[in-house]
Design a protein around this motif. Structure first.
Motif, PDB file in Angstrom:
ATOM      1  N   GLY A   1     -54.332 102.880 124.372  1.00  0.00           N
ATOM      2  CA  GLY A   1     -53.966 103.869 123.480  1.00  0.00           C
ATOM      3  C   GLY A   1     -52.715 103.515 122.589  1.00  0.00           C
ATOM      4  O   GLY A   1     -52.500 104.510 121.934  1.00  0.00           O
ATOM      5  N   LEU A   2     -52.161 102.473 123.000  1.00  0.00           N
ATOM      6  CA  LEU A   2     -50.777 102.194 121.886  1.00  0.00           C
ATOM      7  C   LEU A   2     -51.377 101.621 120.890  1.00  0.00           C
ATOM      8  O   LEU A   2     -52.485 101.065 120.434  1.00  0.00           O
ATOM      9  CB  LEU A   2     -50.170 101.006 122.644  1.00  0.00           C
ATOM     10  N   ARG A   3     -50.692 102.525 119.648  1.00  0.00           N
ATOM     11  CA  ARG A   3     -51.010 102.046 118.277  1.00  0.00           C
ATOM     12  C   ARG A   3     -50.152 101.126 117.557  1.00  0.00           C
ATOM     13  O   ARG A   3     -50.274 100.809 116.552  1.00  0.00           O
ATOM     14  CB  ARG A   3     -51.523 103.281 117.540  1.00  0.00           C
ATOM     15  N   THR A   4     -49.003 100.927 118.195  1.00  0.00           N
ATOM     16  CA  THR A   4     -47.730  99.997 117.517  1.00  0.00           C
ATOM     17  C   THR A   4     -47.357  99.159 118.596  1.00  0.00           C
ATOM     18  O   THR A   4     -46.685  99.715 119.612  1.00  0.00           O
ATOM     19  CB  THR A   4     -46.698 100.887 116.989  1.00  0.00           C
ATOM     20  N   VAL A   5     -47.871  98.062 118.582  1.00  0.00           N
ATOM     21  CA  VAL A   5     -47.530  97.022 119.547  1.00  0.00           C
ATOM     22  C   VAL A   5     -46.595  95.905 118.804  1.00  0.00           C
ATOM     23  O   VAL A   5     -47.202  95.254 118.323  1.00  0.00           O
ATOM     24  CB  VAL A   5     -48.403  96.457 120.373  1.00  0.00           C
ATOM     25  N   GLU A   6     -45.186  95.768 119.135  1.00  0.00           N
ATOM     26  CA  GLU A   6     -44.381  94.744 118.737  1.00  0.00           C
ATOM     27  C   GLU A   6     -44.914  93.669 119.216  1.00  0.00           C
ATOM     28  O   GLU A   6     -44.786  93.290 120.605  1.00  0.00           O
ATOM     29  CB  GLU A   6     -43.041  94.949 118.885  1.00  0.00           C
ATOM     30  N   ALA A   7     -45.531  92.361 118.425  1.00  0.00           N
ATOM     31  CA  ALA A   7     -46.203  91.334 119.106  1.00  0.00           C
ATOM     32  C   ALA A   7     -45.406  90.388 119.281  1.00  0.00           C
ATOM     33  O   ALA A   7     -45.734  89.438 120.492  1.00  0.00           O
ATOM     34  CB  ALA A   7     -47.470  91.100 118.242  1.00  0.00           C
ATOM     35  N   THR A   8     -44.603  89.853 118.508  1.00  0.00           N
ATOM     36  CA  THR A   8     -43.710  88.613 118.795  1.00  0.00           C
ATOM     37  C   THR A   8     -42.497  88.701 117.663  1.00  0.00           C
ATOM     38  O   THR A   8     -42.356  89.661 117.077  1.00  0.00           O
ATOM     39  CB  THR A   8     -44.546  87.357 118.601  1.00  0.00           C
TER      40      THR A   8
ATOM     41  N   THR B   1     -46.446 119.038 120.311  1.00  0.00           N
ATOM     42  CA  THR B   1     -45.390 118.033 119.841  1.00  0.00           C
ATOM     43  C   THR B   1     -46.201 116.476 120.063  1.00  0.00           C
ATOM     44  O   THR B   1     -46.252 116.147 121.197  1.00  0.00           O
ATOM     45  CB  THR B   1     -44.219 118.101 120.526  1.00  0.00           C
ATOM     46  N   GLN B   2     -46.006 115.794 118.735  1.00  0.00           N
ATOM     47  CA  GLN B   2     -46.605 114.516 118.983  1.00  0.00           C
ATOM     48  C   GLN B   2     -45.337 113.289 119.257  1.00  0.00           C
ATOM     49  O   GLN B   2     -44.510 113.610 118.122  1.00  0.00           O
ATOM     50  CB  GLN B   2     -47.570 114.153 117.761  1.00  0.00           C
ATOM     51  N   VAL B   3     -45.686 112.607 119.847  1.00  0.00           N
ATOM     52  CA  VAL B   3     -44.730 111.577 119.844  1.00  0.00           C
ATOM     53  C   VAL B   3     -45.122 109.994 119.747  1.00  0.00           C
ATOM     54  O   VAL B   3     -46.075 109.837 120.330  1.00  0.00           O
ATOM     55  CB  VAL B   3     -43.738 111.614 121.238  1.00  0.00           C
ATOM     56  N   ARG B   4     -44.355 109.337 119.057  1.00  0.00           N
ATOM     57  CA  ARG B   4     -44.811 107.951 118.878  1.00  0.00           C
ATOM     58  C   ARG B   4     -44.567 107.086 119.689  1.00  0.00           C
ATOM     59  O   ARG B   4     -43.154 107.105 119.617  1.00  0.00           O
ATOM     60  CB  ARG B   4     -44.714 107.607 117.494  1.00  0.00           C
ATOM     61  N   ILE B   5     -45.038 106.238 120.426  1.00  0.00           N
ATOM     62  CA  ILE B   5     -44.389 105.160 121.078  1.00  0.00           C
ATOM     63  C   ILE B   5     -44.578 103.681 120.561  1.00  0.00           C
ATOM     64  O   ILE B   5     -45.781 103.459 120.100  1.00  0.00           O
ATOM     65  CB  ILE B   5     -45.117 105.204 122.783  1.00  0.00           C
ATOM     66  N   VAL B   6     -43.564 103.127 120.611  1.00  0.00           N
ATOM     67  CA  VAL B   6     -43.518 101.771 119.995  1.00  0.00           C
ATOM     68  C   VAL B   6     -43.430 100.740 121.111  1.00  0.00           C
ATOM     69  O   VAL B   6     -42.485 100.618 121.937  1.00  0.00           O
ATOM     70  CB  VAL B   6     -42.468 101.488 119.034  1.00  0.00           C
TER      71      VAL B   6
END
Ligand code: HMG
Ligand code: MG
Length: 300
Positions: A38-45, A2-7
């Motif tokens: 390894g984070l692929r989605t990083v809420e930047a500002t 199972t793949q989980v996406r971390i934001v």
């Protein structure tokens, strides 16, 4: 598997609530380290009013200087068209709009009612569609409101459905003040799932009462595969006094890997990042996992 996406929301949800000034260069180094872990989605500002959230006032400077990497997305918060247009000039390809399931929180956070906020988001969605920019919708106070107390799950479902109808690709459900327990979170998810497919829901749980890991676990069992988290558990919300940060990214990764899920994140490098940002801010890491792994390393 199972793949989980971390934001990862630490640079935004975390640092927006910092009392000390964090310079742009430190924010950029934090984001670079998170990507290296390894984070692929990083809420930047956030492209919000600097008078409302001074910690995000360097949004333009940050987005102009932030190195881009293939496969990595840097969403930013845009509460209105003004924010969206400014974000667009900095090459942003994903934005987030944020509504609430509680009227009082909506007023305090974005200075308008829930229905006014939905109207205000409409032109943002239209412009985003024209420009091929993805929009994520947030709903705050999905369990409880700092001003009104418990929130009706049906109300959350309604606002989440409105965010989807506007054109969100996903709705992130925010337990803004972190009072939720697996029972209250599941009651909320059951209501929301009657209106929005589970595959388009994300869990965004603050850890004020120490329940965020339990709430991620319950939500994962319910079928959610996207979770927002903040490195070292940084943060809180400037309009939710006393609320602490999101679940620490290290804790959610440790939990999910323990369940056999994959996240693509290197926990050791993430722990290094957590220790690094904690040193920059002059405090202990806010993650139990980081403190344990760091202590173990030092004892070897
Ligand atoms: P307002 O005062 O009603 O807006 O604020 P306005 O349109 O009347 O404009 C007032 C001033 O703000 C003007 O400047 C505008 O130009 C400026 P002045 O002429 O007075 O110098 N302005 C802007 N400046 C920069 N960027 C913009 C922008 N828009 C207007 N986009 C507004 C309304 C929405 C702007 C304000 O309330 C605001 O910025 N709120 C942001 C609040 C915020 O960022 N909260 C934290 C994020 S939400 C959160 O943390 C929850 C979440 O994590 C999920 C969860 O945990 O639940 C997402
Ligand atoms: Mg939040």
């Amino acid at each position: 598997m199972t793949q989980v996406r971390i934001v990862e929301v630490g640079p935004r949800d975390g640092l927006q609530n910092e009392t000390q000034t964090v310079v742009t260069a430190t924010k950029i180094e934090l984001i670079e380290r998170l990507v290296a872990a390894g984070l692929r989605t990083v809420e930047a500002t956030s492209f919000v009013s600097p008078r409302w959230v001074p910690q995000m006032a360097d949004h333009a400077e940050l987005m102009a200087a932030l190195p881009r990497h293939p496969g990595v997305t840097y969403p930013v918060l845009t509460p209105n068209l003004k924010g969206f247009e400014a974000a667009l000039t900095h090459g942003v390809r994903e934005v987030a709009v944020f509504a609430a399931a509680s009227e009082s929180f909506s007023q305090r956070n974005i200075n308008c009612s829930i229905s006014e906020s939905i109207e205000r988001f409409q032109p943002v969605f239209e412009a985003a569609q024209r420009e091929g920019v993805r929009v994520r919708g947030y709903v705050s106070c999905v369990v409880s409101c700092p001003y009104e107390g418990p929130v009706d799950p049906q109300r959350v479902a309604e606002v989440a459905a409105q965010m989807m109808a506007l054109g969100s690709y996903e709705v992130s459900l925010g337990d803004t003040i972190g009072t939720g327990t697996p029972a209250s979170v599941l009651r909320m998810l059951e209501a929301v799932a009657t209106r929005v497919p589970v595959a388009q829901l994300a869990g965004h749980y603050h850890d004020t009462y120490g329940m965020a890991a339990a709430n991620v676990h319950a939500s994962y069992q319910f079928g959610l595969r996207v979770f927002d988290s903040s490195v070292s558990g940084l943060g809180g919300c400037p309009y939710a006094k006393g609320a602490s940060g999101n679940i620490a990214t290290e804790d959610v990764v440790y939990l999910l890997h323990g369940l056999g899920a994959t996240t693509g994140i290197d926990l050791e490098r993430l722990v290094d990042t957590s220790v690094w940002i904690s040193q920059q801010l002059g405090r202990e890491p806010g993650s139990r996992v980081t403190r344990a792994m760091f202590a173990k390393r030092q004892s070897i």
